[in-house]
Design a protein around this motif. Structure first.
Motif, PDB file in Angstrom:
ATOM      1  N   LEU A 476       0.829  -1.206   0.000  1.00  0.00           N
ATOM      2  CA  LEU A 476       0.000   0.000   0.000  1.00  0.00           C
ATOM      3  C   LEU A 476       0.865   1.259   0.000  1.00  0.00           C
ATOM      4  CD1 LEU A 476      -2.767  -1.174   2.479  1.00  0.00           C
ATOM      5  CD2 LEU A 476      -3.126  -0.513   0.093  1.00  0.00           C
ATOM      6  N   PHE A 477       1.996   1.237   0.712  1.00  0.00           N
ATOM      7  CA  PHE A 477       2.868   2.404   0.757  1.00  0.00           C
ATOM      8  C   PHE A 477       3.455   2.721  -0.616  1.00  0.00           C
ATOM      9  CE2 PHE A 477       3.172   2.225   5.455  1.00  0.00           C
ATOM     10  CZ  PHE A 477       3.076   3.586   5.717  1.00  0.00           C
ATOM     11  N   GLU A 478       3.493   1.741  -1.502  1.00  0.00           N
ATOM     12  CA  GLU A 478       4.031   1.979  -2.841  1.00  0.00           C
ATOM     13  C   GLU A 478       3.055   2.763  -3.716  1.00  0.00           C
ATOM     14  OE1 GLU A 478       5.151  -1.798  -4.401  1.00  0.00           O
ATOM     15  OE2 GLU A 478       6.641  -2.177  -2.824  1.00  0.00           O
ATOM     16  N   PHE A 502      -6.752   0.314   7.061  1.00  0.00           N
ATOM     17  CA  PHE A 502      -7.083   1.709   7.347  1.00  0.00           C
ATOM     18  C   PHE A 502      -6.029   2.560   6.660  1.00  0.00           C
ATOM     19  CE2 PHE A 502      -8.792  -0.913  10.642  1.00  0.00           C
ATOM     20  CZ  PHE A 502     -10.024  -0.343  10.961  1.00  0.00           C
ATOM     21  N   VAL A 503      -6.483   3.551   5.917  1.00  0.00           N
ATOM     22  CA  VAL A 503      -5.576   4.324   5.065  1.00  0.00           C
ATOM     23  C   VAL A 503      -5.727   5.818   5.338  1.00  0.00           C
ATOM     24  CG1 VAL A 503      -5.006   4.939   2.674  1.00  0.00           C
ATOM     25  CG2 VAL A 503      -5.607   2.577   3.248  1.00  0.00           C
ATOM     26  N   VAL A 504      -4.594   6.515   5.422  1.00  0.00           N
ATOM     27  CA  VAL A 504      -4.559   7.978   5.439  1.00  0.00           C
ATOM     28  C   VAL A 504      -4.021   8.422   4.087  1.00  0.00           C
ATOM     29  CG1 VAL A 504      -3.577  10.039   6.488  1.00  0.00           C
ATOM     30  CG2 VAL A 504      -4.200   8.084   7.925  1.00  0.00           C
ATOM     31  N   TYR A 533     -11.592  -1.507   2.899  1.00  0.00           N
ATOM     32  CA  TYR A 533     -10.722  -0.331   2.965  1.00  0.00           C
ATOM     33  C   TYR A 533     -11.475   0.780   3.686  1.00  0.00           C
ATOM     34  CZ  TYR A 533      -8.120  -2.728  -0.735  1.00  0.00           C
ATOM     35  OH  TYR A 533      -7.418  -3.654  -1.456  1.00  0.00           O
ATOM     36  N   GLU A 534     -10.844   1.338   4.707  1.00  0.00           N
ATOM     37  CA  GLU A 534     -11.463   2.461   5.425  1.00  0.00           C
ATOM     38  C   GLU A 534     -10.474   3.619   5.444  1.00  0.00           C
ATOM     39  OE1 GLU A 534     -12.902   3.541   9.951  1.00  0.00           O
ATOM     40  OE2 GLU A 534     -13.507   1.588   9.120  1.00  0.00           O
ATOM     41  N   PHE A 535     -10.951   4.786   5.050  1.00  0.00           N
ATOM     42  CA  PHE A 535     -10.085   5.962   4.992  1.00  0.00           C
ATOM     43  C   PHE A 535     -10.259   6.791   6.266  1.00  0.00           C
ATOM     44  CE2 PHE A 535     -10.732   4.670   0.617  1.00  0.00           C
ATOM     45  CZ  PHE A 535      -9.441   4.711   0.112  1.00  0.00           C
ATOM     46  N   ARG A 536      -9.143   7.235   6.812  1.00  0.00           N
ATOM     47  CA  ARG A 536      -9.146   8.021   8.047  1.00  0.00           C
ATOM     48  C   ARG A 536      -8.321   9.297   7.844  1.00  0.00           C
ATOM     49  NH1 ARG A 536      -9.947   5.076  13.117  1.00  0.00           N
ATOM     50  NH2 ARG A 536     -11.538   3.503  12.684  1.00  0.00           N
TER      51      ARG A 536
END
Length: 564
Positions: A476-478, A502-504, A533-536
């Motif tokens: 995911l960091f890529e 969980f993604v920022v 996928y949950e965005f925070r």
């Protein structure tokens, strides 16, 4: 378990680093004394424009030590230090050691329940705290064994005119004005360092046996436990750190100390490293990307120990290109996995080297580190430090695993703790004979480089497959839109568990769950691809930037309860 350990990592060592080191039989505070005697006028710390020399810090630490002794602190008593990074935190730490006390590092952000647990468990007799947290201390005071409290303020060590305006800034930012009632059990820090003699104490310390520190684990995997670290443990780990950094200009470096000293990583690689190697430390009371950029630009630090979230915060700041970061030659990452993309980008921005290491509270904390000026395999935590043996415990045979085989990391070395405070059963369960069981799953390659796949307790088991969150997070960091990401396992009626992330998102960049799903399917086996996928806006973290995975797991469990 077999005692014979093959050490292929030694073949990777540069010629400047020996396989075994000499560790001086001295208490930790001896290095502050030596620096003050041999280079009294050398600057040890810089804090918001104020500088203090080795002699000044040493003398104030001695005065503080004599004040503690006069007020009843004896050899082996526990003294809690509940301070952000300030000159007072350095003076209190070394002063308590000069008094023969055991330092209990305490997070200033602790709520009363956490503070009460630590003070009761450690049996601390005294605590040093900022005025802002004084009310919290007094709310638990009567439930503890505390005999007295020492209170200080940020403004006490600020230069003019900052010391005058600071109280107004503090009130504006916090909304708090704390009135401290000084009496027989509440003392002003400045009174102690100004009114007691700066004379040597007569306390005898046995470095190999006497504790210097009770360092409480973060509590991210359960109730916080007090880790017993001796003077020898801390001297050994700091010595290992100094010798591993063989190309630096020893005694002339400038360290940016944004990692909190109350965390064992910031304490060893920031504060103790600076004192023992006689480098200057530029202290920040908290990490703020913009403040850090300004400080780097102005103070020109050459070494930056940090956590991945710090480097992430800097490289994603929209103003980064306005600042000169070229002074930074060496950056030391720890406390959490360092994404490869973050490493590459930070090195491009500074022109220096950023390498990842590994450790845990129970080992003072560092056990592994990558070569700063040599081979650095992608994703590796590096090589074991001198005198540090590491084995991978095979789950199948209970013996050391073959290269490439995943198992639990076990460690032995001079930096490994004496055990947990007042917890003999947990101490016994954490050791396999002389080996410390880390709870981290990993493997060693043929050349002796080590890799962590995840925490034993964080592993997700979906449909019978073992899934390690770190692998998902690296993918995911890529993605260009992802600033932070964390993966957890949530209950699934068919697979047992399934993956949720969980993604920022990076500022000004948009991305959807479908976009990330497509990205993950390119690089992960189907069973590892996240289902949710949950965005925070932000992720829950400790003070050093380690994501509180358990807090997210607890949130999900609560959601499941409400649905059932």
């Amino acid at each position: 378990m077999k005692t014979e350990i093959i050490r292929p990592w030694l073949e990777q060592y540069p010629e400047e680093v020996p396989a075994s080191l000499h560790y001086e039989h001295r208490p930790l505070q001896d290095y502050l004394r030596e620096g003050a005697i041999e280079e009294p006028d050398k600057v040890l710390l810089h804090f918001m424009g104020k500088e203090m020399t080795f002699k000044e810090v040493y003398e104030q630490a001695l005065s503080f030590a004599n004040a503690l002794i006069e007020k009843g602190i004896k050899r082996g008593d526990r003294v809690a230090v509940m301070l952000a990074n300030t000159p007072q935190s350095v003076i209190s730490y070394y002063g308590a050691l000069f008094a023969g006390a055991v330092v209990v590092q305490t997070n200033p952000l602790y709520v009363e329940r956490e503070l009460e647990h630590q003070l009761i468990d450690s049996g601390a007799k005294a605590i040093i705290c900022l005025d802002l947290v004084y009310p919290r201390v007094m709310n638990v005071y009567n439930q503890t064994e505390l005999d007295f409290v020492i209170v200080t303020t940020i403004k006490e060590y600020l230069p003019f005119p900052k010391n005058v305006v600071y109280p107004f800034i503090q009130k504006k930012n916090t909304g708090l004005t704390v009135e401290v009632s000084y009496n027989d059990w509440t003392h002003r820090f400045s009174d102690l360092v100004n009114n007691y003699p700066a004379k040597e104490t007569a306390v005898h310390i046995d470095p190999a046996e006497d504790l210097a520190l009770l360092q409480y684990t973060g509590g991210t995997t359960g109730v916080a436990k007090g880790v017993k670290l001796t003077h020898r443990n801390l001297v050994a780990n700091t010595t290992q750190c100094i010798r591993w950094m063989y190309k630096i200009d020893h005694g002339n470096e400038v360290l940016l100390c944004a990692l909190p000293f109350f965390h064992v990583y910031g304490m060893t690689v920031g504060m103790n490293f600076s004192v023992m190697d006689r480098n200057k430390m530029v202290i920040l009371p908290k990490f703020d990307p913009k403040q850090a950029l300004k400080t780097i630009h102005k103070q020109k630090p050459t070494i930056f120990p940090g956590a991945p979230t710090m480097y992430i915060g800097l490289i994603n700041d929209s103003q980064i290109d306005k600042y000169d970061l070229s002074s930074i030659d060496v950056s030391i990452s720890g406390s959490a996995p360092l994404p490869l993309e973050v490493q590459k980008t930070f090195e491009e921005k500074t022109g220096g080297k950023l390498s990842e290491g590994f450790g845990l509270t129970e080992s003072s904390p560092v056990t592994h580190f990558n070569l700063m000026w040599g081979k650095r395999p992608d994703g590796s935590i590096g090589l074991p430090w001198p005198d540090t043996d590491v084995a991978i415990l095979s789950a199948e045979t209970g013996e050391p695993a073959d290269p490439g085989e995943v198992g639990e990391l076990m460690i032995r070395g001079p930096q490994v703790m004496r055990g947990y405070w007042n917890r003999p059963e947990e101490t016994e369960a954490t050791f396999n004979n002389e080996w410390l069981l880390t709870g981290d799953m990993g493997y060693m390659d043929q050349e002796g480089f080590f890799y962590i796949v995840d925490r034993k307790k964080d592993m997700i088991i979906a449909g019978g497959f073992n899934i390690y969150p770190r692998e998902i997070e690296e993918v995911l960091f890529e993605h260009e839109a992802v600033q932070e990401a964390v993966a957890i396992g949530i209950p699934d009626p068919y697979r047992g568990e399934t993956v949720k992330v969980f993604v920022v998102k990076k500022e000004g960049v948009d991305v959807t769950g479908e976009d990330l799903d497509k990205h993950c399917r390119k690089y992960l086996s189907a069973y590892k691809v996240p289902r949710y996928y949950e965005f925070r806006e932000e992720l829950p973290k400790t003070m050093v930037g380690k994501v509180l995975r358990r807090a997210l797991l607890d949130e999900e469990k609560e959601k499941q309860k409400q649905l059932s």
